[in-house]
Design a protein around this motif. Structure first.
Motif, PDB file in Angstrom:
ATOM      1  N   GLY A  21       0.827  -1.194   0.000  1.00  0.00           N
ATOM      2  CA  GLY A  21       0.000   0.000   0.000  1.00  0.00           C
ATOM      3  C   GLY A  21       0.865   1.248   0.000  1.00  0.00           C
ATOM      4  O   GLY A  21       2.103   1.164   0.007  1.00  0.00           O
ATOM      5  N   THR A  22       0.213   2.403   0.000  1.00  0.00           N
ATOM      6  CA  THR A  22       0.902   3.692  -0.018  1.00  0.00           C
ATOM      7  C   THR A  22       0.161   4.662   0.889  1.00  0.00           C
ATOM      8  O   THR A  22      -1.078   4.685   0.911  1.00  0.00           O
ATOM      9  CB  THR A  22       0.943   4.272  -1.442  1.00  0.00           C
ATOM     10  OG1 THR A  22       1.499   3.312  -2.337  1.00  0.00           O
ATOM     11  CG2 THR A  22       1.768   5.553  -1.489  1.00  0.00           C
ATOM     12  N   ALA A  76      -1.640   7.837   1.818  1.00  0.00           N
ATOM     13  CA  ALA A  76      -2.379   8.852   1.062  1.00  0.00           C
ATOM     14  C   ALA A  76      -2.997   9.825   2.063  1.00  0.00           C
ATOM     15  O   ALA A  76      -4.205   9.824   2.307  1.00  0.00           O
ATOM     16  CB  ALA A  76      -3.453   8.194   0.196  1.00  0.00           C
ATOM     17  N   GLN A 114      -9.211   8.104   1.893  1.00  0.00           N
ATOM     18  CA  GLN A 114      -9.535   6.958   1.056  1.00  0.00           C
ATOM     19  C   GLN A 114     -10.870   6.310   1.409  1.00  0.00           C
ATOM     20  O   GLN A 114     -11.578   5.818   0.534  1.00  0.00           O
ATOM     21  CB  GLN A 114      -8.424   5.907   1.168  1.00  0.00           C
ATOM     22  CG  GLN A 114      -7.062   6.405   0.733  1.00  0.00           C
ATOM     23  CD  GLN A 114      -7.054   6.843  -0.716  1.00  0.00           C
ATOM     24  OE1 GLN A 114      -7.313   6.062  -1.620  1.00  0.00           O
ATOM     25  NE2 GLN A 114      -6.762   8.132  -0.951  1.00  0.00           N
ATOM     26  N   ARG A 115     -11.223   6.323   2.690  1.00  0.00           N
ATOM     27  CA  ARG A 115     -12.447   5.663   3.134  1.00  0.00           C
ATOM     28  C   ARG A 115     -12.754   6.033   4.585  1.00  0.00           C
ATOM     29  O   ARG A 115     -11.885   6.542   5.295  1.00  0.00           O
ATOM     30  CB  ARG A 115     -12.324   4.135   2.990  1.00  0.00           C
ATOM     31  CG  ARG A 115     -11.163   3.546   3.750  1.00  0.00           C
ATOM     32  CD  ARG A 115     -10.884   2.090   3.400  1.00  0.00           C
ATOM     33  NE  ARG A 115     -10.381   1.962   2.035  1.00  0.00           N
ATOM     34  CZ  ARG A 115      -9.091   2.069   1.704  1.00  0.00           C
ATOM     35  NH1 ARG A 115      -8.187   2.321   2.633  1.00  0.00           N
ATOM     36  NH2 ARG A 115      -8.695   1.930   0.456  1.00  0.00           N
ATOM     37  N   TYR A 128      -6.388   6.141   5.491  1.00  0.00           N
ATOM     38  CA  TYR A 128      -5.414   6.952   4.758  1.00  0.00           C
ATOM     39  C   TYR A 128      -4.443   6.107   3.948  1.00  0.00           C
ATOM     40  O   TYR A 128      -3.349   6.564   3.624  1.00  0.00           O
ATOM     41  CB  TYR A 128      -4.633   7.830   5.741  1.00  0.00           C
ATOM     42  CG  TYR A 128      -5.453   8.920   6.376  1.00  0.00           C
ATOM     43  CD1 TYR A 128      -5.693  10.116   5.703  1.00  0.00           C
ATOM     44  CD2 TYR A 128      -5.998   8.750   7.645  1.00  0.00           C
ATOM     45  CE1 TYR A 128      -6.444  11.118   6.281  1.00  0.00           C
ATOM     46  CE2 TYR A 128      -6.762   9.748   8.229  1.00  0.00           C
ATOM     47  CZ  TYR A 128      -6.985  10.927   7.542  1.00  0.00           C
ATOM     48  OH  TYR A 128      -7.735  11.915   8.112  1.00  0.00           O
ATOM     49  N   ARG A 151      -3.781   3.850   0.480  1.00  0.00           N
ATOM     50  CA  ARG A 151      -4.148   3.387  -0.857  1.00  0.00           C
ATOM     51  C   ARG A 151      -3.467   2.034  -1.045  1.00  0.00           C
ATOM     52  O   ARG A 151      -2.254   1.921  -0.985  1.00  0.00           O
ATOM     53  CB  ARG A 151      -3.676   4.380  -1.912  1.00  0.00           C
ATOM     54  CG  ARG A 151      -4.140   4.036  -3.337  1.00  0.00           C
ATOM     55  CD  ARG A 151      -3.665   5.083  -4.336  1.00  0.00           C
ATOM     56  NE  ARG A 151      -4.223   6.393  -4.067  1.00  0.00           N
ATOM     57  CZ  ARG A 151      -3.529   7.458  -3.694  1.00  0.00           C
ATOM     58  NH1 ARG A 151      -2.210   7.359  -3.536  1.00  0.00           N
ATOM     59  NH2 ARG A 151      -4.111   8.611  -3.473  1.00  0.00           N
ATOM     60  N   ARG A 152      -4.251   0.971  -1.251  1.00  0.00           N
ATOM     61  CA  ARG A 152      -3.687  -0.375  -1.246  1.00  0.00           C
ATOM     62  C   ARG A 152      -4.172  -1.203  -2.424  1.00  0.00           C
ATOM     63  O   ARG A 152      -5.177  -0.873  -3.071  1.00  0.00           O
ATOM     64  CB  ARG A 152      -4.013  -1.075   0.073  1.00  0.00           C
ATOM     65  CG  ARG A 152      -5.471  -0.961   0.498  1.00  0.00           C
ATOM     66  CD  ARG A 152      -5.706  -1.599   1.860  1.00  0.00           C
ATOM     67  NE  ARG A 152      -7.011  -1.285   2.415  1.00  0.00           N
ATOM     68  CZ  ARG A 152      -8.156  -1.785   1.990  1.00  0.00           C
ATOM     69  NH1 ARG A 152      -8.161  -2.646   0.980  1.00  0.00           N
ATOM     70  NH2 ARG A 152      -9.296  -1.442   2.550  1.00  0.00           N
ATOM     71  N   THR A 153      -3.451  -2.294  -2.667  1.00  0.00           N
ATOM     72  CA  THR A 153      -3.755  -3.160  -3.804  1.00  0.00           C
ATOM     73  C   THR A 153      -4.842  -4.171  -3.494  1.00  0.00           C
ATOM     74  O   THR A 153      -5.504  -4.678  -4.394  1.00  0.00           O
ATOM     75  CB  THR A 153      -2.483  -3.920  -4.222  1.00  0.00           C
ATOM     76  OG1 THR A 153      -1.979  -4.647  -3.083  1.00  0.00           O
ATOM     77  CG2 THR A 153      -1.406  -2.954  -4.680  1.00  0.00           C
TER      78      THR A 153
END
Length: 372
Positions: A126-127, A129, A172-173, A191, A193-195
Motif C-alpha cells: 500500500g501507499t 495517502a 480513502q475511506r 489513509y 491506498r492499497r492493492t
C-alpha cells in the motif's frame, strides 16, 4: 519525531541477502540492572516475548539492522541478534566472541509460535495517502495509542494484517480498520491506498500496548489523567535507602508527549544536572540530576514533577495548564540509562522533597487515573 521515523524506515528496509548455513554463536546477556527483553522484532516497540536475566546464555543465529540502542552495557549499536528460536535481543546488551555474526536473510529460522501466525500471513502492499499531514504509526488501533512514527504522503507500506479499532474518516475511506505494519505498529486504513484488503490480524498480533479510551483523558478542573497514556509505571518508590527514589519510572520512547496529570500552575522549568554536564544530551546512570524537568502546583497543596525530558519543556513558569496538556517530551537527560519519565507526587507542597513525597501509583489509582 523525525528521528523515530528514520529508525522505523531503516527497520523496514534492512533485511540482508540470505547467508550460507552456519553454526549458532553462543553469547552472554550483560544486563545487571534489569532483565533483558526478548522481542518479536528488532525494535523496542515490537511485542515482548520473555525476559532473560543477567548472565544468561543465548544462541545467536544471525543479525539484523534495527532500532539504535545507545544505553547498552556493552556497545552502542543498531544491530539486533536473532536467536535460534526466531526471537530478537539488542546486541547492545550482549557479550559475544569477536567472530562476526552473519546477517539474517530469508533462509533464517521460522519465528517462534507467539508470532508465527503473523509471519505466515501473505502481506499486502500500500501507499500512504494523507496529503500534507504525515500518517501517524501507533502502537495500537486508535489515535490515543502512543505515537511511534510519522509517515509522509507517498510512503510505501507493507500491510501484514488488519485490526478493528477507532473509526476514522480519511482520504480513502471511512473505516474502523487499522493496518498492522511489519514492525508491529498500526496506521489507520482510512489513509492507505492499497492493492487489496489485508487479512484480519490473528490473536498473536494484537496491539503492543492497549490504547486508552478518549474519555480516560480528562480535560479540566480537579480531574486527573496519566502523564503518559498507554504506558505503565514500574514500582520503585522509596524514601529510604541509598539512593532514595521518590517517584516512579514510566518507560517510553524518546519524543512521547508528557501530559499534565491535573490542572495547575507551572512552578519550575529547570535543567537539573551534575556540574560539567548538560541536559541537552543523553544522560547516563553515572550522571547526577533529574535532567530537564517541570514542576506543577495543583489544588489542595499537591505538586507533581516530570523528569528526564529530551529538551526544555514547552511550558513556562507561571503558566496555567489543564489536565492532559502537553508539558514536554520523553527523553533520557540527567541520571537516566534509557528514555523514560520519572514522575513524582508531593503533598502539603510547596516545598517538595523526600519528606512529603508519596507513592504515585496508589495516589493516581485513587484519583481515577491508574498508571501502574
Amino acid at each position: 519525531m523525525r528521528k523515530i521515523m528514520t529508525v522505523a524506515a531503516v527497520f523496514l528496509a534492512s533485511f540482508a541477502p540470505a547467508v550460507d548455513a552456519h553454526a549458532a554463536q553462543t553469547a552472554t546477556v550483560v544486563s545487571p540492572k534489569r532483565p533483558l527483553n526478548v522481542r518479536a522484532g528488532s525494535a523496542v516497540w515490537t511485542a515482548p516475548l520473555r525476559t532473560l536475566p543477567h548472565g544468561a546464555s543465548v544462541a545467536i543465529d544471525c543479525q539484523v539492522k534495527g532500532q539504535l540502542i545507545n544505553q547498552g552495557s556493552i556497545r552502542v549499536t543498531d544491530q539486533w541478534d536473532r536467536l535460534t528460536d526466531g526471537s530478537y535481543v539488542s546486541d547492545a546488551w550482549i557479550r559475544r566472541p569477536a567472530t562476526p555474526v552473519p546477517a539474517c536473510g530469508p533462509a533464517a529460522p521460522v519465528a517462534p509460535a507467539a508470532v508465527a501466525a503473523a509471519a505466515a500471513v501473505t502481506t499486502t502492499t500500500g501507499t500512504v495517502a494523507s496529503g500534507a499531514t504525515p500518517l501517524k504509526a501507533r502502537t495500537g488501533p486508535a489515535h490515543t495509542a502512543p505515537l511511534i512514527a510519522a509517515l509522509p504522503n507517498g510512503t510505501p507500506l507493507t500491510l501484514v494484517c488488519q485490526q478493528r479499532g477507532e473509526n476514522i474518516a480519511g482520504s480513502q475511506r471511512v473505516t474502523p480498520m487499522w493496518d498492522r505494519l511489519p514492525e508491529g505498529t498500526y496506521v489507520s486504513d482510512a489513509y492507505v491506498r492499497r492493492t487489496a484488503t489485508p487479512p484480519p490480524c490473528a490473536a498473536a498480533t494484537q496491539p503492543l500496548a492497549a490504547a486508552p479510551a478518549a474519555a480516560a483523558v480528562p480535560a479540566a478542573g480537579g480531574a486527573w489523567t496519566s502523564p503518559l497514556p498507554g504506558f505503565r509505571a514500574r514500582p520503585g518508590f522509596r524514601t529510604a535507602g541509598n539512593p532514595n527514589h521518590i517517584g516512579v519510572d514510566i518507560m517510553s520512547f524518546t519524543g512521547t508527549p508528557i501530559h499534565a496529570a491535573s490542572a495547575g500552575t507551572v512552578l519550575e522549568v529547570v535543567c537539573n544536572i551534575e556540574a560539567g554536564h548538560t541536559c541537552d544530551q543523553t544522560g547516563s546512570a553515572s550522571i547526577g540530576g533529574c535532567g530537564w524537568y517541570v514542576k506543577l502546583q495543583h489544588e489542595g497543596g499537591i505538586s507533581t514533577l516530570y523528569c528526564h525530558m529530551v529538551r526544555k519543556a514547552v511550558v513556562r513558569p507561571g503558566q496555567k495548564v489543564k489536565a492532559g496538556q502537553i508539558l514536554g517530551y520523553v527523553g533520557s537527560s540527567g541520571n537516566s540509562s534509557a528514555p523514560h519519565l520519572h514522575y513524582e507526587v508531593h503533598i502539603n507542597a510547596p516545598p517538595t522533597g523526600p519528606q512529603n513525597a508519596i507513592d504515585p501509583i496508589p495516589f493516581m489509582r485513587n484519583h481515577g487515573a491508574p498508571i501502574g
